[in-house]
Design an enzyme around this catalytic site. Structure first.
Site, PDB file in Angstrom:
ATOM      1  CG  ASP A  56      -1.930  -1.068   1.221  1.00 29.42           C
ATOM      2  OD1 ASP A  56      -1.908  -1.867   0.251  1.00 29.42           O
ATOM      3  OD2 ASP A  56      -2.749  -1.145   2.159  1.00 29.42           O
ATOM      4  CE  LYS A  67     -32.547  -9.195  -8.893  1.00 29.45           C
ATOM      5  NZ  LYS A  67     -32.473  -8.111  -7.936  1.00 29.45           N
ATOM      6  CD  GLU A 101     -27.083  -4.278  -8.813  1.00 28.48           C
ATOM      7  OE1 GLU A 101     -27.323  -4.111 -10.032  1.00 28.48           O
ATOM      8  OE2 GLU A 101     -27.971  -4.293  -7.942  1.00 28.48           O
TER       9      GLU A 101
END
Ligand code: IVH
Length: 665
Positions: free
Chosen positions: A31, A114, A171
């Site tokens: 990081d 979903k 999504e």
């Protein structure tokens, strides 16, 4: 290598590493190394604003706030799905398809989880993300490009050879862990927690200020295209693989199913797996695999004929509310937790449920011993829907929030208008422990080896009582503790040493000052190059910083004005803790040390362009004329602020003079 080439190289490196991290889950640099590259790019862009491009990885931090969302027309409407609830509905689905196609040959399918989030469209032109929008009513959505650019999983630039135009649908969602952390922060700030990850995702995307979206842990999966046939693929499954090759995240639980029976098995399997997933799904989407057959089947009014959503049954159960525990958080916020008679819901044993806050308990009217309906919407922590009042014993006592802190007996307070009850005793052991846990956690200094369990142990042993104690840990003392050895003690001491010079923003976020999260901390770091400058900043100073409001300014001044904090900072410094000083090239910039106020209407620049220019040239923005303001740029119809500026003998200039000053005329 010239600046332009270096910027391009940094783009390439940062895109690649962020793809490895967020999409492939396989980082190849730390990081810290990523941060260093990112900062270098930020610096170069600051010096060369003309080289900033739409797909720059720095767009991830979020641009200036919008006044409103503009509308976007979808070239191809974004449809919704019809629902199936059980196996029979799925068999029916196939029967109808075969009837419609007038065929006796069964079809093949793709089954996808979903996701329970928000449908969005991403438009890529020549591989560059140029626009992102919500579904809206299917025909027209809202332009949330700036917000979507902050979602790390969404590539700003596609990999490989990309087509002229690609309209990706997928999504945006929030994973469980991020959702829980966000709600903890909401509670600590006296704000209402989000009811579920879906609402949290929607609320985060609908922020006019993209830097707020940037601070929210959003994620993304692509599940289709507006015009899949244009890819040359013949099957939906291949389209998904193609999207994956372009660098878009696709869900790896997607299955190709040879028959509708396979679909039913996949649904069963996904249902079993559902509660182990790190994100919420509310069912499975079944799509006809062959694109040519999809085309023949076409659409009904609102949904395609070739796809259906199988919904999972709701997972609810009843059990008994045995007790309510009141936990005290880092900022003293008291959170009630229901202790339940263990019960299985959706394949998982549940014995605790969150009750959020006092208002929530009162709204539900809970009594000890109540039979309660509980629900697990995929949440790790389930919630109480309601008590079953008919089954309540007449002697049952209502659940009340205690008047004193359950840990330190200090009287609790609930400020009017706030949802949270709080213990304001700064010595409260519960708060001290939470502060320590936060300090070493990923959201804080991220000290390896000093996770929650360790800190709890060190706190219980009296070895770490306060933050500075972390930096004076003794190797011998540690290695003799239960579960420790010389090696683990050495590792922790090394890790602590490695965190003695954190970036200032990181240290600020770690201290857990109220209202100072990662984003605000980073903002402060940009304006206060040294720790001392920040500590010495007055409320007025802080309010001059764009993006810093009353709440934050007051909180900082109060925090660093507290003599215990002063003592702690001294102790930290004595142990060699000193935040890194940001690379400053301010001296060479035309507006360094200048605090600029714009008043009246400008003719050549928009307000946000003007503000951006000030920042890019090393200056700061003022919103009112104060002692600190150095330059006042007066446009047409400048009124009281101009008058005040004249009275205070400030440097007043026109818009053109301002542009000359920064060599932009
Ligand atoms: S396909 C024309 N696939 O479910 C096909 N939708 O009720 C339209 N959703 O608005 C969508 N995961 O937000 C598709 N794998 C998936 C999905 C998915 C979640 C959502 C999407 C859509 C809603 C339809």
């Amino acid at each position: 290598m010239n600046v332009k080439q270096r910027i391009e190289e940094l783009h390439r490196l940062l895109h690649e590493h962020s793809h490895r991290y967020y999409v492939l889950d396989d980082p190849s640099i730390s990081d810290g190394e990523y941060d260093t590259l990112f900062r270098e790019l930020l610096e170069l862009e600051k010096e060369h604003p003309e080289l900033v491009t739409a797909d720059s990885p720095t767009a991830r931090v979020g641009g200036p706030p919008l006044d409103k969302f503009s509308q976007v027309e979808h070239r191809v409407p974004m449809l919704s799905l019809e629902n199936a609830f059980n196996n029979d509905d799925l068999f029916d689905f196939e029967t109808k398809l075969m009837r419609f196609l007038n065929t006796a040959t069964p079809l093949t399918y793709v089954a996808e989880p979903k996701l329970d989030g928000l449908a969005v469209e991403l438009v890529y032109e020549q591989g560059i993300l140029v626009q992102g929008s919500t579904r809206g009513d299917g025909k027209t959505g809202e332009d949330i490009s700036a917000q979507l650019r902050t979602v790390q999983a969404i590539p700003l630039r596609l990999t490989g050879t990309s087509p002229q135009l690609l309209e990706v649908r997928g999504e945006v969602f929030m994973a469980q862990k991020g959702f829980q952390r966000l709600n903890e922060v909401q509670l600590e700030q006296g704000k209402q927690p989000f009811a579920n990850p879906r609402n949290a995702a929607a609320g985060s995307l609908r922020q006019l200020d993209p830097t707020i979206t940037a601070s929210r842990p959003l994620d993304f999966f692509a599940y289709g295209l507006s015009a899949p046939e244009e890819t040359g693929c013949t099957r939906h499954y291949d389209v998904l693989q193609y999207l994956g090759e372009l660098g878009l995240p696709i869900n790896d639980l997607t299955k190709q199913c040879e028959t509708i029976a396979d679909v039913i098995i996949a649904f069963q399997e996904l249902g079993d797996l559902r509660h182990e997933l790190p994100y919420e799904i509310d069912g499975m989407v079944v799509k006809v695999d062959t694109l040519a057959i999809q085309e023949r089947l076409g659409n009904k009014a609102r949904a395609p004929r070739w796809a259906i959503a199988c919904k999972f049954p709701a997972t609810q159960a009843t059990t008994t509310l045995i007790n309510v525990e009141f936990q005290v958080g880092r900022t003293g916020a008291v959170t009630p937790v229901a202790i339940l008679e263990p019960v299985t819901v959706g394949g998982v044993t549940v014995s605790r449920a969150t009750l959020h806050n006092q208002d929530e308990i009162e709204r539900k009217g809970l009594h000890y011993g109540d039979t309660v309906l509980i629900q697990r919407a995929g949440d790790v922590i389930p919630e109480i829907v309601k008590p079953i009042e008919e089954q309540r014993d007449s002697s049952a006592q209502p659940v009340l929030i205690p008047v004193v802190c359950p840990v330190c007996d200090h009287p609790l307070e609930k400020p009017a208008g706030e949802a949270v009850t709080r213990c304001n005793n700064p010595h409260c052991p519960a708060q001290r422990l939470r502060t320590l846990i936060h300090f070493t956690s990923k959201a804080g200094l991220d000290i390896e080896g000093l996770g929650k369990k360790c800190i709890e142990q060190l706190f219980a042993e009296g070895i770490v009582k306060d933050i500075p104690d972390i930096f004076t840990l003794d190797r011998n003392q540690l290695s003799e503790l239960d579960g420790w050895g010389k090696k683990s003690a050495d590792n922790v001491i090394e890790a602590v040493k490695g965190r003695k010079n954190p970036p200032l923003g990181r240290l600020l976020a770690a201290l857990g000052i109220r209202f100072i999260g990662e984003v605000t901390a980073a903002l402060l770091e940009q304006h206060y190059p040294t720790f001392d400058k920040l500590i010495g900043a007055s409320r007025e100073d802080l309010l001059e910083v764009d993006g810093i409001g009353e709440q934050v300014a007051n909180s900082i001044v109060e925090y660093f004005g507290d003599e215990r904090v002063v003592a702690m900072v001294t102790q930290l410094r004595e142990s060699g803790v000193e935040p890194k000083v940001l690379l400053q090239n301010a001296e060479t910039q035309p507006l360094s040390d200048q605090i600029v106020l714009f008043t009246g209407s400008l003719s050549q620049l928009s307000r946000s362009e003007a503000k951006k220019l000030v920042k890019e040239n090393g200056g700061q923005i003022a919103t009112s004329v104060t002692k600190k303001t150095t330059i006042v740029v007066a446009g047409d119809k400048a009124g009281s602020k101009l008058k005040k500026a004249m009275e205070m003998k400030k440097t007043v200039m026109s818009e053109t003079e301002f542009l000359h000053l920064i060599n932009k005329a």
